[in-house]
Structures are given as structure tokens and as C-alpha cells.
Design a protein around this motif. Structure first.
Motif, PDB file in Angstrom:
ATOM      1  N   GLY A 113      11.697  -6.356  -6.640  1.00  0.00           N
ATOM      2  CA  GLY A 113      11.406  -7.751  -6.382  1.00  0.00           C
ATOM      3  C   GLY A 113      11.555  -8.191  -4.945  1.00  0.00           C
ATOM      4  O   GLY A 113      11.453  -9.382  -4.653  1.00  0.00           O
ATOM      5  N   ARG A 114      11.765  -7.246  -4.014  1.00  0.00           N
ATOM      6  CA  ARG A 114      12.037  -7.633  -2.621  1.00  0.00           C
ATOM      7  C   ARG A 114      11.222  -6.841  -1.617  1.00  0.00           C
ATOM      8  O   ARG A 114      10.648  -7.405  -0.702  1.00  0.00           O
ATOM      9  N   ARG A 133      13.983 -11.095   4.154  1.00  0.00           N
ATOM     10  CA  ARG A 133      14.225 -11.244   5.597  1.00  0.00           C
ATOM     11  C   ARG A 133      12.939 -11.441   6.383  1.00  0.00           C
ATOM     12  O   ARG A 133      12.990 -11.680   7.577  1.00  0.00           O
ATOM     13  N   ARG A 134      11.783 -11.300   5.706  1.00  0.00           N
ATOM     14  CA  ARG A 134      10.480 -11.572   6.300  1.00  0.00           C
ATOM     15  C   ARG A 134      10.241 -10.741   7.564  1.00  0.00           C
ATOM     16  O   ARG A 134       9.978 -11.268   8.643  1.00  0.00           O
ATOM     17  N   ARG A 135      10.321  -9.456   7.406  1.00  0.00           N
ATOM     18  CA  ARG A 135      10.040  -8.539   8.498  1.00  0.00           C
ATOM     19  C   ARG A 135       9.726  -7.165   7.923  1.00  0.00           C
ATOM     20  O   ARG A 135      10.043  -6.867   6.767  1.00  0.00           O
ATOM     21  N   TYR A 136       9.099  -6.325   8.753  1.00  0.00           N
ATOM     22  CA  TYR A 136       8.795  -4.963   8.343  1.00  0.00           C
ATOM     23  C   TYR A 136      10.016  -4.074   8.568  1.00  0.00           C
ATOM     24  O   TYR A 136      10.711  -4.194   9.583  1.00  0.00           O
ATOM     25  N   PRO A 146       2.660  -4.805  19.479  1.00  0.00           N
ATOM     26  CA  PRO A 146       3.766  -5.756  19.328  1.00  0.00           C
ATOM     27  C   PRO A 146       4.757  -5.288  18.284  1.00  0.00           C
ATOM     28  O   PRO A 146       4.409  -4.577  17.341  1.00  0.00           O
ATOM     29  N   ASP A 147       6.005  -5.685  18.468  1.00  0.00           N
ATOM     30  CA  ASP A 147       7.071  -5.315  17.542  1.00  0.00           C
ATOM     31  C   ASP A 147       6.905  -6.132  16.271  1.00  0.00           C
ATOM     32  O   ASP A 147       7.022  -7.349  16.286  1.00  0.00           O
ATOM     33  N   LEU A 148       6.632  -5.445  15.178  1.00  0.00           N
ATOM     34  CA  LEU A 148       6.401  -6.120  13.907  1.00  0.00           C
ATOM     35  C   LEU A 148       7.670  -6.332  13.114  1.00  0.00           C
ATOM     36  O   LEU A 148       7.634  -6.905  12.039  1.00  0.00           O
ATOM     37  N   SER A 149       8.801  -5.836  13.623  1.00  0.00           N
ATOM     38  CA  SER A 149      10.025  -5.909  12.827  1.00  0.00           C
ATOM     39  C   SER A 149      10.587  -7.310  12.738  1.00  0.00           C
ATOM     40  O   SER A 149      11.348  -7.610  11.829  1.00  0.00           O
ATOM     41  N   GLN A 150      10.246  -8.211  13.682  1.00  0.00           N
ATOM     42  CA  GLN A 150      10.786  -9.556  13.667  1.00  0.00           C
ATOM     43  C   GLN A 150       9.753 -10.603  13.275  1.00  0.00           C
ATOM     44  O   GLN A 150       9.979 -11.790  13.447  1.00  0.00           O
ATOM     45  N   ALA A 151       8.566 -10.190  12.838  1.00  0.00           N
ATOM     46  CA  ALA A 151       7.505 -11.153  12.542  1.00  0.00           C
ATOM     47  C   ALA A 151       7.800 -11.880  11.243  1.00  0.00           C
ATOM     48  O   ALA A 151       8.139 -11.259  10.244  1.00  0.00           O
ATOM     49  N   PRO A 152       7.671 -13.242  11.205  1.00  0.00           N
ATOM     50  CA  PRO A 152       7.877 -13.971   9.940  1.00  0.00           C
ATOM     51  C   PRO A 152       6.678 -13.851   9.030  1.00  0.00           C
ATOM     52  O   PRO A 152       5.608 -13.401   9.436  1.00  0.00           O
ATOM     53  N   THR A 153       6.849 -14.258   7.802  1.00  0.00           N
ATOM     54  CA  THR A 153       5.757 -14.193   6.840  1.00  0.00           C
ATOM     55  C   THR A 153       5.120 -15.566   6.672  1.00  0.00           C
ATOM     56  O   THR A 153       5.749 -16.576   6.922  1.00  0.00           O
ATOM     57  N   SER A 154       3.850 -15.567   6.286  1.00  0.00           N
ATOM     58  CA  SER A 154       3.162 -16.828   6.027  1.00  0.00           C
ATOM     59  C   SER A 154       2.786 -16.994   4.565  1.00  0.00           C
ATOM     60  O   SER A 154       2.319 -18.045   4.174  1.00  0.00           O
ATOM     61  N   ALA A 155       2.936 -15.958   3.771  1.00  0.00           N
ATOM     62  CA  ALA A 155       2.584 -16.062   2.351  1.00  0.00           C
ATOM     63  C   ALA A 155       3.390 -15.058   1.575  1.00  0.00           C
ATOM     64  O   ALA A 155       3.594 -13.948   2.025  1.00  0.00           O
ATOM     65  N   VAL A 156       3.836 -15.473   0.388  1.00  0.00           N
ATOM     66  CA  VAL A 156       4.597 -14.603  -0.495  1.00  0.00           C
ATOM     67  C   VAL A 156       3.860 -14.545  -1.810  1.00  0.00           C
ATOM     68  O   VAL A 156       3.472 -15.581  -2.351  1.00  0.00           O
ATOM     69  N   PRO A 157       3.579 -13.332  -2.360  1.00  0.00           N
ATOM     70  CA  PRO A 157       2.870 -13.255  -3.649  1.00  0.00           C
ATOM     71  C   PRO A 157       3.619 -13.991  -4.739  1.00  0.00           C
ATOM     72  O   PRO A 157       4.837 -13.945  -4.812  1.00  0.00           O
TER      73      PRO A 157
END
Length: 466
Positions: A7-8, A31-34, A390-401
Motif C-alpha cells: 500500500g505504499r 514520502r513522495r519521492r523515488y 535532475p535528482d528525482l529523489s526529492q520530487a513531490p507527487t501531484s497525483a496518488v492512485p
């Protein structure tokens, strides 16, 4: 979209494989990151116990890549780490061959810094090798190294998970005392650091057995070709066959390395800068820097259509569960190995490049310390990955299923008029505003209190008559 684990964690694409599991790029919905997720693919008790030991390791250091969290879903378990996209030291050698001494000293300083913190926690790594030393994709900037894969590490004093005469680790990076079955100790890790340093300076895997035999027979040899004498004195202190003659701590080896760097020549203006490329590559379709992407809606449509594909069944009726597409399982995707360095030929076709000839070892008493070199990449071959991603580890999310069943009323019954709710009738008096519960009326409370007092008096009288 990929499989959502526990679920995460949404598994995006496989990026490598460890000793007991596959490594995936995953999106952390909380945490909204990769992150990098290591999924255990074996369920026997021995492997599971090693997995529990590894995920329990918590070491905070900029040059250590330790597990950050873990999750379990039915019979599968995983733990996550920071996502490091620059590949390993093997990729850097595949791109450039032998590295400049000052660049190697910077990498060794970072490695010894992280290892000193690991040893301070009482942990022996036991598997230090180029494939377990990862690199951030820093381009031509200052390199950033991360020591990873603590799958066979153990704390000093912990019981072994294998028999005493059974050696675990990677052949070619064993310390002599490990081959003799000695208890794991910190100097064994330092011996492996010395072998990694030779690998970086010579561009090929050193022959550890020939090196140990030469040290035992002739003592410390002179510096090999291409290795400055001050740096070689530090490496010789790491490569001593006798663990008591070796550096005892990573901090001591780091201090000696700092003093040796001051005596090295400055890099010339014609020296080629070493660039650490992005070895993971772009995100697959359906994912962006802000996480999973949702399908865009047309402006003229008020809501998504109830039927999305021909294979979808009819809308569910009353009492039926809404249709949801099945997630991609691990059994369908399988396991994947980490891609070889870009431009490197197959091992059977490896040969020294004419632009970068193999430097001889330079030991006059014992030639042939190094094995056959792995060919560096062809200069004409373009890198398949973009530089400076770009570093994708700190990118926030814009949509959650979201759960399809939770939105079924809005997608399947859009045009139905709302049904007014029946009026609510209160069967009991409302609670006062101050939040206290009302008691019984006086005409009930007073008789009950009188009867209770009479019973109490009769009880006292009966006790006095006994």
C-alpha cells in the motif's frame, strides 16, 4: 502503473539485482519521492534472517547507503534506500579505464570516512568491492561515493549464520585471514579497500593471491608503474598479509592518505576530467518527476467515461465490486541484472583499447599481479543516458492512485438525481451544550434514593444483631 507494495511503494522498473533479490526504482507514496527498493526473492529461513539483519542496520552518513525502511506484503518483503543513479565504480572504470591518482585519493577518502562510521557501530562489512560502491550522478563535479550492500555484514560478537569453515564474500577481495576462517574483523575490510584502490589506479581487478604471496616472500615491493610513491606507501599499509602489520582502523588509514595527498603533483591543464554519468536512465511511460501521472481529461467532458477499454466488463450492479485492473506481479516481470557500463564489450571480446593502453604493474620481483583487464569504453560510442539528470529523489507527487470502489458512485451514476435523505428524528433529549449527561427526573430519583437508605439502615441493624 506498477505494483503497489504494502500500500505504499509502487514498483516502477528494475534497475539491478543483488545477491538475494532484485533492486527496483520505486515511488514512495508516503514520502513522495523515488527510492531504491530491494525485494527479497527467496523465502528460506537463512536468507530471511540475513534480510532481517540487513534491514535493521541504521547508519546515518553521507557516504553510507544503509536501509531506510522496510515493508512486508504476504510472502514478500522489501527494504528501501536512497536512489543512487550514477552506477558503481565498475561503471566509472568501464567509461575511463585507470583513474588519475588525485581522483582516486578523493574516492578513497570518502570510502574510508564512511567505513570508519560503519566500524564505529561495531559492524564489519565483509563484502567491499567495486560493485558495492555506488556513485551519485554528479557529472564533472565533485564525486560522491556511497558504500552499500550490507547483506553479509555482521556485528562483532554476533553468532555466525554459516559454518566456521565456510567463507562468505566475493572471491578476489578476501583478506588472507578470511581464507583461513578467522573471525570477521575491521582489518579485513581495510585489505579489501586496498584492492579496490589498485583496481581504480590500474583499471583492472588485481590478483590478490599473487599479491599476498609476493608480500610474504619479498616484503613490501616498490610502487607499481603509474602509482606515486607516497600513495603506494598508504596502499602497502592496507595490503599487508599480516593483519597486525596492516592499518588497524579506517581513521588511521585516512590520516595517512591525507598526508600522502599533499605530496602528489597537481593535475595538469590537459588532464581529462572524470565524469560520472546517470546509469539508470529516464523514467518509463506513466511516471514523471512528481510521481505517477494520471490520464488527462478533455475540457468538454465533465467526468471520465464509465468504460475505459474494450476488455473492461460492464459496470457493476448493486452488491457487486467495481472492476480494477490486476497489478503487475513480480513473477511476470522476473529478475534483471544491472546493465554493463556503456560501450564495454562482452568479457570474451575484452581487449585493451589503443587509446588507453593497460599500465603494467611495475613489480620487478613478481610480474603478473593483475588479471586480464576489462576494456574501457570506446571513445566514439555515445552514452545512452542523459548527463546531469535532475535528482528525482526529492520530487513531490501531484497525483496518488485512488481505489476504484471509492469513486464508483461518481463514475457509474453521474446523471441520477440526488435522493433526499429522510429527516432524522431524535428519540432522546439532546445533550446539553456544556457536554454533561442529564440524570433521571426527580420523581424517579427521590424514591430510589429513599429505598437505598432504608436498605442501608436495615443492613446496619442486621450487623449489630449478630
Amino acid at each position: 502503473m506498477g505494483e503497489v507494495f504494502a500500500g505504499r511503494y509502487e514498483l516502477v522498473d528494475p534497475i539491478g539485482r543483488g545477491g538475494v533479490g532484485a533492486v527496483w526504482r520505486a515511488w514512495d507514496h508516503r514520502r513522495r519521492r523515488y527510492v531504491a527498493a530491494k525485494v527479497l526473492q527467496q523465502s528460506d529461513a537463512h536468507t530471511l534472517l540475513r534480510f532481517v539483519r540487513e534491514q535493521a542496520l541504521r547508519i546515518e552518513h553521507p557516504h553510507v547507503l544503509a536501509p531506510a525502511s522496510w515493508a512486508a506484503d504476504d510472502d514478500q518483503v522489501l527494504f528501501t534506500m536512497d536512489l543512487v543513479s550514477g552506477g558503481s565504480l565498475a561503471h566509472v572504470i568501464g567509461d575511463y579505464g585507470p583513474l588519475p591518482p588525485r581522483f582516486v585519493c578523493l574516492l578513497l577518502d570518502q570510502l574510508l570516512s564512511g567505513l570508519s562510521t560503519v566500524h564505529a557501530e561495531g559492524v564489519v562489512h565483509r563484502d567491499i568491492k567495486p560493485a558495492n560502491i555506488l556513485m551519485e550522478a554528479t557529472g564533472t563535479g565533485r564525486p560522491h561515493l556511497r558504500l552499500s550492500d550490507f547483506g553479509i555484514s555482521m556485528r562483532k560478537g554476533e553468532p555466525r549464520l554459516t559454518e566456521t569453515n565456510y567463507v562468505v564474500g566475493t572471491p578476489g577481495y578476501f583478506a588472507p585471514e578470511q581464507m583461513m576462517g578467522a573471525e570477521p574483523d575491521f582489518p579485513a575490510d581495510l585489505f579489501a579497500v586496498g584492492l579496490v584502490a589498485l583496481y581504480l589506479l590500474q583499471g583492472q581487478k588485481p590478483d590478490a593471491r599473487a599479491l599476498v604471496e609476493h608480500f610474504a616472500a619479498h616484503g613490501t615491493p616498490s610502487a607499481p608503474n603509474g602509482i606515486p610513491e607516497p600513495l603506494w606507501q598508504v596502499l602497502a599499509g592496507l595490503l599487508q598479509p599480516d593483519p597486525h602489520a596492516r592499518f588497524r582502523t579506517a581513521t588511521g588509514a585516512r590520516k595517512a592518505l591525507t598526508a600522502a595527498v599533499e605530496m602528489l603533483p597537481e593535475p595538469g591543464p590537459d588532464d581529462e576530467p572524470v565524469e560520472v554519468f546517470d546509469q539508470i536512465g529516464p523514467l518509463p511511460a506513466g511516471f514523471g518527476p512528481d510521481g505517477p501521472r494520471t490520464a488527462p481529461q478533455r475540457p468538454e467532458e465533465p467526468a471520465p467515461a464509465p468504460v475505459a477499454a474494450p476488455a473492461r466488463p460492464a459496470d457493476p450492479g448493486p452488491g457487486q465490486q467495481a472492476y480494477a485492473p490486476p497489478p503487475t506481479s513480480m513473477s511476470e516481470t522476473g529478475s534483471f541484472h544491472l546493465a554493463p557500463p556503456p560501450g564495454a564489450p562482452a568479457p570474451a571480446e575484452a581487449a585493451p583499447s589503443p587509446q588507453q593502453p593497460h599500465a603494467p604493474t611495475g613489480f620487478p620481483q613478481q610480474p603478473g599481479f593483475a588479471q586480464q583487464p576489462a576494456a574501457p569504453s570506446t571513445p566514439d560510442a555515445p552514452s545512452p543516458y542523459a548527463v546531469g539528470a535532475p535528482d528525482l529523489s526529492q520530487a513531490p507527487t501531484s497525483a496518488v492512485p485512488r481505489d476504484p470502489a471509492a469513486t464508483r458512485a461518481y463514475t457509474a451514476q453521474q446523471r441520477q438525481p440526488p435522493v433526499p435523505a429522510p429527516p432524522v428524528q431524535h428519540a432522546v433529549p439532546r445533550t446539553p451544550a456544556r457536554g454533561t449527561r442529564p440524570g433521571p427526573p426527580p420523581k424517579v430519583a427521590i424514591p430510589v434514593l429513599v429505598v437505598a437508605l432504608i436498605c442501608f439502615a436495615v443492613g446496619i441493624w442486621a450487623l449489630t444483631r449478630i
